[in-house]
Design a protein around this motif. Structure first.
Motif, mmCIF file in Angstrom:
data_model
loop_
_atom_site.group_PDB
_atom_site.id
_atom_site.type_symbol
_atom_site.label_atom_id
_atom_site.label_comp_id
_atom_site.label_asym_id
_atom_site.label_seq_id
_atom_site.Cartn_x
_atom_site.Cartn_y
_atom_site.Cartn_z
ATOM 1 N N LEU A 168 15.809 35.554 31.856
ATOM 2 C CA LEU A 168 16.326 34.611 30.857
ATOM 3 C C LEU A 168 15.655 34.823 29.503
ATOM 4 O O LEU A 168 16.331 34.828 28.467
ATOM 5 C CB LEU A 168 16.136 33.170 31.334
ATOM 6 C CG LEU A 168 17.133 32.712 32.392
ATOM 7 C CD1 LEU A 168 16.651 31.426 33.055
ATOM 8 C CD2 LEU A 168 18.511 32.512 31.780
ATOM 9 N N THR A 218 17.080 37.946 28.044
ATOM 10 C CA THR A 218 18.477 37.743 27.650
ATOM 11 C C THR A 218 18.561 36.956 26.351
ATOM 12 O O THR A 218 19.349 37.302 25.458
ATOM 13 C CB THR A 218 19.252 37.040 28.779
ATOM 14 O OG1 THR A 218 19.177 37.855 29.959
ATOM 15 C CG2 THR A 218 20.707 36.832 28.402
ATOM 16 N N ALA A 248 22.749 32.358 27.464
ATOM 17 C CA ALA A 248 21.818 33.162 28.259
ATOM 18 C C ALA A 248 22.025 32.899 29.743
ATOM 19 O O ALA A 248 22.061 33.837 30.552
ATOM 20 C CB ALA A 248 20.379 32.858 27.854
ATOM 21 N N ALA A 249 22.167 31.642 30.107
ATOM 22 C CA ALA A 249 22.375 31.295 31.514
ATOM 23 C C ALA A 249 23.645 31.938 32.047
ATOM 24 O O ALA A 249 23.661 32.481 33.158
ATOM 25 C CB ALA A 249 22.422 29.780 31.676
ATOM 26 N N VAL A 290 23.219 35.664 32.656
ATOM 27 C CA VAL A 290 22.408 35.964 33.836
ATOM 28 C C VAL A 290 23.177 35.678 35.123
ATOM 29 O O VAL A 290 23.112 36.452 36.081
ATOM 30 C CB VAL A 290 21.083 35.181 33.796
ATOM 31 C CG1 VAL A 290 20.321 35.282 35.103
ATOM 32 C CG2 VAL A 290 20.226 35.662 32.630
ATOM 33 N N TRP A 299 25.623 29.384 36.366
ATOM 34 C CA TRP A 299 24.889 29.189 35.115
ATOM 35 C C TRP A 299 24.408 27.749 34.921
ATOM 36 O O TRP A 299 23.346 27.531 34.348
ATOM 37 C CB TRP A 299 25.722 29.645 33.917
ATOM 38 C CG TRP A 299 26.937 28.818 33.639
ATOM 39 C CD1 TRP A 299 28.180 29.008 34.150
ATOM 40 C CD2 TRP A 299 27.025 27.678 32.794
ATOM 41 N NE1 TRP A 299 29.033 28.046 33.683
ATOM 42 C CE2 TRP A 299 28.356 27.217 32.833
ATOM 43 C CE3 TRP A 299 26.114 27.004 31.994
ATOM 44 C CZ2 TRP A 299 28.790 26.116 32.116
ATOM 45 C CZ3 TRP A 299 26.538 25.902 31.272
ATOM 46 C CH2 TRP A 299 27.866 25.471 31.341
ATOM 47 N N ALA A 337 16.702 28.050 31.486
ATOM 48 C CA ALA A 337 17.019 28.652 30.192
ATOM 49 C C ALA A 337 16.321 27.900 29.064
ATOM 50 O O ALA A 337 15.784 28.516 28.133
ATOM 51 C CB ALA A 337 18.529 28.674 29.970
#
Length: 83
Positions: free
Chosen positions: A8, A11, A30-31, A34, A39, A46
């Motif tokens: 995270l 990212t 970001a979540a 990933v 998410w 995150a």
């Protein structure tokens, strides 16, 4: 800190690198990058990753354009590079 936390952070860092200076991202971006399916469960992680990047001087967390402490902010926040 586990692998997801490191991913995270990386990212968030990569997403910020892809944006114009001063542009923000949402922790959910970001979540989603990933784990597109799970998410929502990653959102606390995150936000915590954003907090670690803030502590390292690599990011700022904002709410309504003002810098805030992600640990105490309630509601939606954004992440950007420090100004």
């Amino acid at each position: 800190m586990d692998d997801v936390d490191r991913v995270l952070e990386r990212t968030i860092d990569e997403l910020l690198d892809q944006r114009r200076p001063g542009t923000t991202i949402c922790p959910s971006e970001a979540a989603r990058a990933v784990d597109p399916e799970g998410w929502r469960e990653l959102m606390p992680a995150a936000r915590a990753a954003a907090g670690r990047l803030v502590a390292a001087g690599q990011a700022e967390v904002t709410q309504r354009g003002e810098v805030v402490d992600v640990a105490t902010a309630r509601g939606p926040v954004r992440i950007r590079r420090p100004r």
